[in-house]
Design a protein around this motif. Structure first.
Motif, PDB file in Angstrom:
ATOM      1  N   LEU A  52     -48.013  79.733-132.025  1.00 23.89           N
ATOM      2  CA  LEU A  52     -48.969  78.632-132.136  1.00 23.89           C
ATOM      3  C   LEU A  52     -50.075  79.048-133.086  1.00 23.89           C
ATOM      4  O   LEU A  52     -50.664  80.114-132.929  1.00 23.89           O
ATOM      5  CB  LEU A  52     -49.554  78.300-130.760  1.00 23.89           C
ATOM      6  N   ALA A  98     -43.231  78.241-126.063  1.00 27.42           N
ATOM      7  CA  ALA A  98     -44.096  78.689-127.159  1.00 27.42           C
ATOM      8  C   ALA A  98     -45.071  79.699-126.582  1.00 27.42           C
ATOM      9  O   ALA A  98     -45.234  79.800-125.356  1.00 27.42           O
ATOM     10  CB  ALA A  98     -44.844  77.529-127.787  1.00 27.42           C
ATOM     11  N   THR A 113     -48.824  82.322-127.383  1.00 21.02           N
ATOM     12  CA  THR A 113     -49.910  82.828-128.222  1.00 21.02           C
ATOM     13  C   THR A 113     -50.568  83.987-127.501  1.00 21.02           C
ATOM     14  O   THR A 113     -50.798  83.903-126.286  1.00 21.02           O
ATOM     15  CB  THR A 113     -50.937  81.723-128.551  1.00 21.02           C
ATOM     16  N   LYS A 141     -54.117  74.700-129.955  1.00 18.05           N
ATOM     17  CA  LYS A 141     -52.760  75.223-129.870  1.00 18.05           C
ATOM     18  C   LYS A 141     -51.954  74.488-128.793  1.00 18.05           C
ATOM     19  O   LYS A 141     -50.790  74.157-128.979  1.00 18.05           O
ATOM     20  CB  LYS A 141     -52.814  76.718-129.557  1.00 18.05           C
ATOM     21  N   LEU A 142     -52.604  74.209-127.647  1.00 20.70           N
ATOM     22  CA  LEU A 142     -51.885  73.520-126.571  1.00 20.70           C
ATOM     23  C   LEU A 142     -51.552  72.085-126.984  1.00 20.70           C
ATOM     24  O   LEU A 142     -50.458  71.574-126.680  1.00 20.70           O
ATOM     25  CB  LEU A 142     -52.716  73.545-125.285  1.00 20.70           C
ATOM     26  N   ALA A 160     -48.558  72.222-129.109  1.00 18.59           N
ATOM     27  CA  ALA A 160     -47.359  72.500-128.313  1.00 18.59           C
ATOM     28  C   ALA A 160     -46.851  71.218-127.657  1.00 18.59           C
ATOM     29  O   ALA A 160     -45.649  70.914-127.676  1.00 18.59           O
ATOM     30  CB  ALA A 160     -47.672  73.566-127.266  1.00 18.59           C
ATOM     31  N   ILE A 164     -42.744  71.148-126.752  1.00 20.60           N
ATOM     32  CA  ILE A 164     -42.663  72.407-126.005  1.00 20.60           C
ATOM     33  C   ILE A 164     -42.864  72.119-124.513  1.00 20.60           C
ATOM     34  O   ILE A 164     -43.654  71.248-124.148  1.00 20.60           O
ATOM     35  CB  ILE A 164     -43.745  73.379-126.527  1.00 20.60           C
ATOM     36  N   VAL A 175     -45.827  77.168-122.177  1.00 23.13           N
ATOM     37  CA  VAL A 175     -46.645  77.935-123.122  1.00 23.13           C
ATOM     38  C   VAL A 175     -47.179  79.180-122.423  1.00 23.13           C
ATOM     39  O   VAL A 175     -47.813  79.082-121.369  1.00 23.13           O
ATOM     40  CB  VAL A 175     -47.824  77.106-123.662  1.00 23.13           C
ATOM     41  N   LEU A 183     -47.588  70.320-119.891  1.00 21.24           N
ATOM     42  CA  LEU A 183     -47.083  71.660-120.245  1.00 21.24           C
ATOM     43  C   LEU A 183     -47.122  72.564-119.023  1.00 21.24           C
ATOM     44  O   LEU A 183     -48.024  72.438-118.188  1.00 21.24           O
ATOM     45  CB  LEU A 183     -47.980  72.296-121.322  1.00 21.24           C
ATOM     46  N   ILE A 216     -48.224  75.988-118.251  1.00 18.67           N
ATOM     47  CA  ILE A 216     -49.042  77.006-118.917  1.00 18.67           C
ATOM     48  C   ILE A 216     -49.017  78.263-118.068  1.00 18.67           C
ATOM     49  O   ILE A 216     -49.444  78.250-116.915  1.00 18.67           O
ATOM     50  CB  ILE A 216     -50.484  76.491-119.104  1.00 18.67           C
TER      51      ILE A 216
END
Ligand SMILES: [Ca+2]
Ligand SMILES: [Ca+2]
Ligand SMILES: [Ca+2]
Ligand SMILES: [Ca+2]
Ligand SMILES: [Ca+2]
Ligand SMILES: [Ca+2]
Ligand SMILES: [Ca+2]
Ligand SMILES: [Ca+2]
Ligand SMILES: [Ca+2]
Ligand SMILES: [Ca+2]
Ligand SMILES: [Ca+2]
Ligand SMILES: [Ca+2]
Lengths: 223, 223, 223, 223, 223, 223
Positions: free
Chosen positions: A17, A118, A120, A138-139, A142, A147, A150, A171, A173
């Motif tokens: 990301l 994904a 980071t 970045k999120l 994604a 995605i 993450v 997501l 996370i």
């Protein structure tokens, strides 16, 4: 197709990301290997800090190869190339460290990377996952890119407070503190250590110092 | 003769398409090989991004040599030189990637490139064809130069709406997503994988690590 | 003696033509060889484009060595030095390409260069002679310097219209499209291919990969 | 977790102390080894003076390896990577010299570093500990980070007058003049010299000069 | 002692002549050799053109070693260092070329340089002596420094008209066109070619390509 | 402890004298060796002219190793590191040349340097001691630092007129013209040449060219 998750699990390809002034973006890290002499090539208009993060990823993998299921002798007869398309966009920073590391491990073990993950995070030589910037952008990238999961540094967990709810709902996370957690989440199969005997190590060392793997000669080096 | 298609199919020579402030132009990529030790030379007043695109092209070919019909051992005993005339004009950007890759494959397989095909597209290490800029100017230059077929990235297909009808009628424009499609269209013969046994691989690895291809020694590396 | 043709045919010395803001000039390209390991040295205050044109000249010769009468193994045990006096004057551009190529071929074949021939032209890796600038100034310098024959790129033939009649009458101006025409005109003897058997090639490749020229070992690399 | 002492003793990881315009900070030095040919890699956005201090640390260790309990032959078949996270922050100066040296010795002897010790001090090739700047800020950062013991150069002992009492009470501050004192305080076990016979040395030298460890050949070098 | 001729003939030390804005000066070129692998070191705060002139001098000597009385194999096992004191003064230009060449030949043949000879002149790879600037200032410095004989390029002979009579009377000024004239004037003994048989050459080439001097193996390279 | 003479004689450590805008200072040159392949490392924030002066010192020692009592083969299996603390202060100029040379000779012969001797002087490849600047400031620093004897270039003897009487009375100032005088004054024991036979030399040369020390093979190189 840029900015979208891959359609199938791939060996040596990881989705990172990126964070720029104009927002976040998906960043594909590609790694391939070929017969060679242990050279590492890095391309993709990378600036110094990102180049260094690939060197750290490579040393992390080389220094714990046996535990990761990789024969140390493989590094003598293989060249590795890590590329980050597209080729015209300059890229910098250490935050793709865990993605670089995962790409190299996937490549050398033949273990595919889950296509909907994904990640980071900076990585230290000891495998610690260090915090990054631009989490929100970045999120968002994604989510836009399809995605599902993450991986983020646990030290960034506190930044989740500022992330919109729809992003957090769309997501999964996962905060991580160690690179082994990253491997467990991102690779399709668990990593298994190989057996590596003292004889294997002696043969490798003999090959590295240009001397024959003659047990007597090895003996004479030690008493 | 500059800006015109070649008069015959050639091994190691591919027609790319360049885009400058003053319009598009044909760009010849030339590759030759010679006995050597695996060096890659690149000349033609190339800037960093174009140099990196040749490195990516080279690694793509090396990492899938067997599938393309190239013996991996060939890279140890061959030097390759890629040149982009004319020598005085600076050149940059990743969009000659698929042309670079095709030139290297043509050279190493001895498979001539169709003289009436031109191409533009960045290539990733995994062989994906990535989008480029300046499509209109490039297509105009192709038409002017007597080109019949132009390979373009599928992600640029949407830009065809802005291209004048006479250009689209005068050229066969083929969108591609993968480098194998490029090889199929641009080379005069299909590519056939070679056989490459475990013994071949062991002999190559022994040669690369400077150790003799002694089956016993190889054995002792593995148990 | 600067600006004048040599008094006798020489091995490895070719007269090129330079073009500066203050007019044209003769440019001597000197090449010598010595026992070595295949290094190429270039000196004479050369800028990058001229240095690259020597690399292209060298690769052209190496990639077709057998056809030119040069043993490929010679490149492993010979260093070549190309120098362009005088040492204090910066020089750039690709237009000495055919002169560089001729100097290297003369040197490696021991075939002297005709002392009354000068030449200008960029050369591509495939041996194509590409157009140059400053034709008028270069031809004037050739005439002043006692040159009898000047080789120019065929694509510059159109520029002859602007050349004064006395220059065209005082010089034999020969347009060329391919480097082989240059060799035919500039060298005192024709070039003859050498015989180079599969055994020769295998021995060379074994030497390059650091492995012994053992027919059995070679066999095991192939089945 | 940044700015805090490690939770357990670690091999090859040392806590240094940095001093910036905005105050002091803990600095982790990480060192890992892997099979290789004696290369030393350094990363972490390090400027020249800090890079040089790692070179000095490395030479100090190599030049007295036997006394420290390290086989000199290990340097031929091992690559070492020293990294200083985080990767995005530029770092410079010689004051991490004793921490670098300790990290390398810990790594090569497998002797863990005490997790509650931090240190600051330039080191000379002979192992002398030279004075540094920013002592106050560094000690404050150590206290904040949960460090118990701080090693400082004896030449900085005079600067302790300006340090607040609570800092001096919260830390055990140990002035040192020689790198051996650093090892004694920071490593969990004492260092023990290895045995290294004349035969070991001759075998190593033969390996280094590419000649066989043939006692007769060695003999003929000496009389 | 700076600016004065040496008190005795020396091996590997030649007196050149420098020309700066503040006048001329004697310039000592020193060359030493040591066991090595064919490296050439150059020091003395030399700028690029002077460094290149040492490379040209070196290649001239290597390419005609046998004729000068030097075994070509000597270049594989010897490192050469050329230094031009004093170390703090920047120096540039090609006009010390013949002095550099003479220093290297003196060193490798053990043939001392006459202490009362100074010289100035650029040298080409073919040994031609090319003209230089600052003749007047250089001759004045030679006279001041106790030099008896000065070698100058024949193309500078025309500049002697502007030289004061006392300088021309106090010095023996010898115009030269070829480096062999320089050797004849400056060295204390004539140079004698060595014998160098085909077997010697084959042994050297085998050593250079890393292959054994096995006559059969050599044979198999040729038919 | 900075700016003070060492408390005991040391191997490989020499006290030089530096001159800056703010006055003179003692400068410690440290040299250590370790098993290696003949690399020379130099650190201490050294600028180009000082780096070159270490190269000159090294070549001086290598080119007359036998006379100084050092086996030439030692240079193939040893790396040397020269460091000049402190690491943060930039240093330049050639005037530490004789100190560098003495440090290397002390190191390689194991002959300690007298702790109460300091020195300043550029050195040429032939061992001539060349003049330096800042004599007054350097002598004052030596006196302050407890030095008893200072070696200076004989060409600086004329500058002693300007030195205060108390400095000249407090120091033994020894003008020198040749590096051998420096060794005689600064080392604790005289230097003794070693024996180095033709067989030793042949074995070394064979090792350097990668060929076996086979007397027959050696023979075939000569007739
Ligand atoms: Ca692009
Ligand atoms: Ca966690
Ligand atoms: Ca041009
Ligand atoms: Ca398609
Ligand atoms: Ca000149
Ligand atoms: Ca024609
Ligand atoms: Ca960061
Ligand atoms: Ca103490
Ligand atoms: Ca000076
Ligand atoms: Ca003459
Ligand atoms: Ca300091
Ligand atoms: Ca004296």
């Amino acid at each position: 197709r840029f900015g979208l998750a891959d359609e199938e699990d791939q060996i040596g390809a990881v989705t990172g990301l990126a964070w720029t002034e104009t927002g976040g973006d998906l960043l594909t890290i590609e790694a391939v290997q070929m017969p060679g002499r242990g050279m590492m090539k890095v391309t993709g208009n990378l600036r110094d800090v990102m180049k260094e993060s690939i060197q750290a990823a490579s040393s992390l993998v080389r220094s714990r190869a046996v535990m990761l299921g990789i024969k140390p002798s493989q590094f003598n007869t293989t060249d590795i190339h890590v590329h980050v398309p597209d080729g015209a966009t300059p890229k910098d920073g250490p935050s793709a460290g865990i993605a670089m590391t995962t790409a190299i491990v996937s490549l050398l073990t033949g273990n595919p990377v889950r296509r909907d993950v994904a990640m980071t995070g900076e990585v230290s030589l000891r495998g610690r996952v260090l915090p990054i910037g631009g989490l929100k952008e970045k999120l968002l990238a994604a989510l836009r890119g399809g995605i599902k999961t993450v991986l983020i540094p646990e030290e960034n967990e506190k930044d989740l407070a500022e992330i919109p709810d729809n992003v957090k709902e769309g997501l999964r996370i996962v905060p991580v503190t160690d690179i082994n957690e990253v491997f467990a989440r991102a690779l399709t199969r668990p990593l298994t250590p190989i057996e590596w005997s003292d004889e294997d190590e002696a043969a490798l060392q003999a090959s590295l110092s240009g001397k024959p793997a003659d047990p007597d000669a090895a003996e004479s080096l030690r008493h």
